[in-house]
Write a protein that holds these residues in place. Structure first.
Motif, PDB file in Angstrom:
ATOM      1  N   LYS A   7       0.962  -1.291   0.111  1.00  7.78           N
ATOM      2  CA  LYS A   7      -0.533  -0.208   0.123  1.00  7.78           C
ATOM      3  C   LYS A   7       0.626   1.509  -0.500  1.00  7.78           C
ATOM      4  CE  LYS A   7      -3.502  -2.179   2.431  1.00  7.78           C
ATOM      5  NZ  LYS A   7      -4.833  -2.091   3.905  1.00  7.78           N
ATOM      6  N   PRO A   8       0.285   2.913  -0.696  1.00  2.44           N
ATOM      7  CA  PRO A   8       1.135   3.374  -0.825  1.00  2.44           C
ATOM      8  C   PRO A   8       0.927   4.348   0.906  1.00  2.44           C
ATOM      9  CG  PRO A   8      -0.949   3.842  -1.846  1.00  2.44           C
ATOM     10  CD  PRO A   8      -1.038   3.028  -1.846  1.00  2.44           C
ATOM     11  N   VAL A   9       2.126   4.127   1.774  1.00  2.00           N
ATOM     12  CA  VAL A   9       1.477   5.405   3.005  1.00  2.00           C
ATOM     13  C   VAL A   9       3.032   5.311   2.220  1.00  2.00           C
ATOM     14  CG1 VAL A   9       0.909   3.339   4.073  1.00  2.00           C
ATOM     15  CG2 VAL A   9       3.059   2.552   4.111  1.00  2.00           C
ATOM     16  N   VAL A  10       3.194   6.684   3.398  1.00  7.77           N
ATOM     17  CA  VAL A  10       3.677   7.872   3.770  1.00  7.77           C
ATOM     18  C   VAL A  10       4.592   7.495   4.624  1.00  7.77           C
ATOM     19  CG1 VAL A  10       4.662  10.197   3.970  1.00  7.77           C
ATOM     20  CG2 VAL A  10       3.531   9.214   2.265  1.00  7.77           C
ATOM     21  N   ILE A  11       5.584   7.044   4.933  1.00  4.46           N
ATOM     22  CA  ILE A  11       6.865   6.579   6.590  1.00  4.46           C
ATOM     23  C   ILE A  11       7.750   8.017   6.533  1.00  4.46           C
ATOM     24  CG2 ILE A  11       7.015   3.759   6.628  1.00  4.46           C
ATOM     25  CD1 ILE A  11      10.149   5.893   5.489  1.00  4.46           C
ATOM     26  N   ASP A  12       8.466   7.539   7.861  1.00  8.87           N
ATOM     27  CA  ASP A  12       9.959   8.261   7.840  1.00  8.87           C
ATOM     28  C   ASP A  12      10.675   7.751   7.868  1.00  8.87           C
ATOM     29  OD1 ASP A  12       8.022  11.542   8.209  1.00  8.87           O
ATOM     30  OD2 ASP A  12       7.412  10.247  10.534  1.00  8.87           O
ATOM     31  N   ALA A  13      11.844   8.213   7.595  1.00 16.05           N
ATOM     32  CA  ALA A  13      13.169   7.579   7.398  1.00 16.05           C
ATOM     33  C   ALA A  13      14.683   8.122   7.773  1.00 16.05           C
ATOM     34  CB  ALA A  13      13.196   6.926   6.785  1.00 16.05           C
ATOM     35  N   PHE A  14      16.062   8.233   7.954  1.00 16.95           N
ATOM     36  CA  PHE A  14      16.574   8.764   7.736  1.00 16.95           C
ATOM     37  C   PHE A  14      18.202   7.445   7.976  1.00 16.95           C
ATOM     38  CE2 PHE A  14      16.995   7.874  12.550  1.00 16.95           C
ATOM     39  CZ  PHE A  14      18.367   7.698  12.284  1.00 16.95           C
ATOM     40  N   LYS A  15      19.255   7.781   6.980  1.00 13.80           N
ATOM     41  CA  LYS A  15      19.985   7.416   7.147  1.00 13.80           C
ATOM     42  C   LYS A  15      20.862   7.154   7.571  1.00 13.80           C
ATOM     43  CE  LYS A  15      22.482   5.278   3.338  1.00 13.80           C
ATOM     44  NZ  LYS A  15      23.605   5.354   1.842  1.00 13.80           N
ATOM     45  N   TRP A  16      21.528   6.295   8.447  1.00 12.42           N
ATOM     46  CA  TRP A  16      22.394   6.430   9.996  1.00 12.42           C
ATOM     47  C   TRP A  16      24.069   6.634   9.385  1.00 12.42           C
ATOM     48  CZ3 TRP A  16      24.132   2.977  13.294  1.00 12.42           C
ATOM     49  CH2 TRP A  16      25.265   2.934  14.239  1.00 12.42           C
ATOM     50  N   THR A  17      24.386   7.862  10.182  1.00 12.48           N
ATOM     51  CA  THR A  17      26.057   7.616   9.259  1.00 12.48           C
ATOM     52  C   THR A  17      26.960   7.291  10.564  1.00 12.48           C
ATOM     53  OG1 THR A  17      26.218  10.509   9.412  1.00 12.48           O
ATOM     54  CG2 THR A  17      25.504   8.880   7.657  1.00 12.48           C
ATOM     55  N   ALA A  18      25.901   8.010  12.033  1.00 14.78           N
ATOM     56  CA  ALA A  18      27.071   7.469  12.904  1.00 14.78           C
ATOM     57  C   ALA A  18      28.061   8.677  12.793  1.00 14.78           C
ATOM     58  CB  ALA A  18      26.955   5.897  12.984  1.00 14.78           C
ATOM     59  N   GLY A  19      28.084   9.616  12.219  1.00 16.36           N
ATOM     60  CA  GLY A  19      29.415  10.133  12.439  1.00 16.36           C
ATOM     61  C   GLY A  19      29.234  11.664  12.035  1.00 16.36           C
ATOM     62  N   GLY A  70       7.302   3.845  10.790  1.00 19.02           N
ATOM     63  CA  GLY A  70       6.677   2.979  10.210  1.00 19.02           C
ATOM     64  C   GLY A  70       5.379   3.801  10.953  1.00 19.02           C
ATOM     65  N   VAL A  71       3.906   3.172   9.804  1.00 21.54           N
ATOM     66  CA  VAL A  71       2.552   4.528  10.761  1.00 21.54           C
ATOM     67  C   VAL A  71       2.008   4.184  11.185  1.00 21.54           C
ATOM     68  CG1 VAL A  71       2.238   3.084   7.684  1.00 21.54           C
ATOM     69  CG2 VAL A  71       1.072   2.017   9.554  1.00 21.54           C
ATOM     70  N   LYS A  72       2.424   3.149  11.878  1.00 22.37           N
ATOM     71  CA  LYS A  72       2.567   2.949  13.730  1.00 22.37           C
ATOM     72  C   LYS A  72       2.503   3.317  14.525  1.00 22.37           C
ATOM     73  CE  LYS A  72      -1.687  -0.723  12.567  1.00 22.37           C
ATOM     74  NZ  LYS A  72      -2.338  -2.020  13.270  1.00 22.37           N
ATOM     75  N   GLY A  73       4.105   4.184  14.452  1.00 20.94           N
ATOM     76  CA  GLY A  73       5.883   4.777  15.159  1.00 20.94           C
ATOM     77  C   GLY A  73       6.503   4.152  15.595  1.00 20.94           C
ATOM     78  N   GLU A  74       6.573   2.545  14.846  1.00 23.26           N
ATOM     79  CA  GLU A  74       6.985   1.765  15.480  1.00 23.26           C
ATOM     80  C   GLU A  74       7.716   1.410  14.705  1.00 23.26           C
ATOM     81  OE1 GLU A  74       4.974  -0.039  11.382  1.00 23.26           O
ATOM     82  OE2 GLU A  74       4.855   1.326  13.171  1.00 23.26           O
ATOM     83  N   ILE A  75       9.261   1.662  14.776  1.00 27.72           N
ATOM     84  CA  ILE A  75      11.008   2.036  14.573  1.00 27.72           C
ATOM     85  C   ILE A  75      11.565   0.631  14.127  1.00 27.72           C
ATOM     86  CG2 ILE A  75      13.135   3.201  14.682  1.00 27.72           C
ATOM     87  CD1 ILE A  75      11.167   4.989  17.229  1.00 27.72           C
ATOM     88  N   TYR A  76      12.459   0.528  13.143  1.00 23.74           N
ATOM     89  CA  TYR A  76      13.024  -0.559  12.721  1.00 23.74           C
ATOM     90  C   TYR A  76      14.287   0.251  11.799  1.00 23.74           C
ATOM     91  CZ  TYR A  76       9.469  -0.454   8.676  1.00 23.74           C
ATOM     92  OH  TYR A  76       8.792   0.296   8.200  1.00 23.74           O
ATOM     93  N   PRO A  77      15.167  -0.794  11.029  1.00 21.81           N
ATOM     94  CA  PRO A  77      16.946  -0.762  10.629  1.00 21.81           C
ATOM     95  C   PRO A  77      15.803  -0.918   8.776  1.00 21.81           C
ATOM     96  CG  PRO A  77      17.007  -2.817  11.560  1.00 21.81           C
ATOM     97  CD  PRO A  77      15.407  -1.547  12.480  1.00 21.81           C
ATOM     98  N   CYS A  78      16.568  -0.584   7.744  1.00 21.15           N
ATOM     99  CA  CYS A  78      16.391  -1.292   6.497  1.00 21.15           C
ATOM    100  C   CYS A  78      17.178  -1.175   6.038  1.00 21.15           C
ATOM    101  CB  CYS A  78      15.225  -0.791   5.986  1.00 21.15           C
ATOM    102  SG  CYS A  78      14.695  -1.571   4.385  1.00 21.15           S
TER     103      CYS A  78
END
Length: 187
Positions: A7-19, A70-78
């Motif tokens: 399904k077309p949902v909008v999520i929040d994300a960022f690329k983790w660089t740790a620097g 994710g859409v329910k506030g869950e956080i996970y890596p990809c």
């Protein structure tokens, strides 16, 4: 075997660089760190990992992975390759306009706003439908739960609500005027 489309949902994300170049940490990841839902392991920046508590257990994000809310506030890596094959930056995602003159392509944020308005409008219309069914005798002292609703005023109110929601949706979608045969100047 059946096939399914995501399904077309909008999520929040960022690329983790740790620097030190990591300047776009969103508030939701900072809050998860404070809550202890996200921790870090490793003794230096060269071998640090992010540990994310999920419903499925602790998941590890390595430097260069994307971290998603994710859409329910869950956080996970990809992993980056999966993320880039699955997601498009929201400002790049466009949806084709309706096959109606004057309507243009819309981004997912605009579409979600209008869909929220449509759901809210439907809730209001259902309340008005219930009121429209109250055609009984006027309330009296011995039957206080029975009322008669003035159907004319109810119809006027319904029309005004529908016009209001339509105006809000037009404010978001911004349909343009159309060119008619014989027009010499653009509208």
């Amino acid at each position: 075997m059946a096939q399914y489309r995501k399904k077309p949902v909008v999520i929040d994300a960022f690329k983790w660089t740790a620097g030190p170049d990591q300047t776009d940490d969103p508030l939701w990841i900072k809050e998860a760190i404070v809550r202890g839902d996200v921790t870090f392991t490793g003794d230096s920046l060269s071998n640090v990992t992010m540990q994310i508590k999920t419903l499925e257990g602790v998941m590890t994000a390595n430097v260069g992975d994307y971290v998603i809310r994710g859409v329910k506030g869950e956080i996970y890596p990809c992993k980056p390759d999966i993320f880039e094959a699955t997601y498009t930056a929201e400002d790049q995602a466009k949806h084709e306009g309706l096959p109606v003159a004057g309507y243009q392509s819309q981004n997912s944020v605009s579409i979600e706003l209008v869909n929220q308005n449509k759901r809210l409008e439907e809730q209001v219309l259902r309340v008005l439908d219930n009121l429209a069914n109250m055609k009984g005798p006027a309330a009296s002292n011995d039957k206080p739960s029975v009322i008669a609703v003035d159907q004319r005023w109810l119809a006027i109110g319904r029309t005004d609500f529908e016009k209001g929601f339509m105006a809000i949706n037009r404010a978001i979608f911004k349909p343009a005027r159309v060119k008619l045969p014989g027009d010499r100047q653009p509208m």
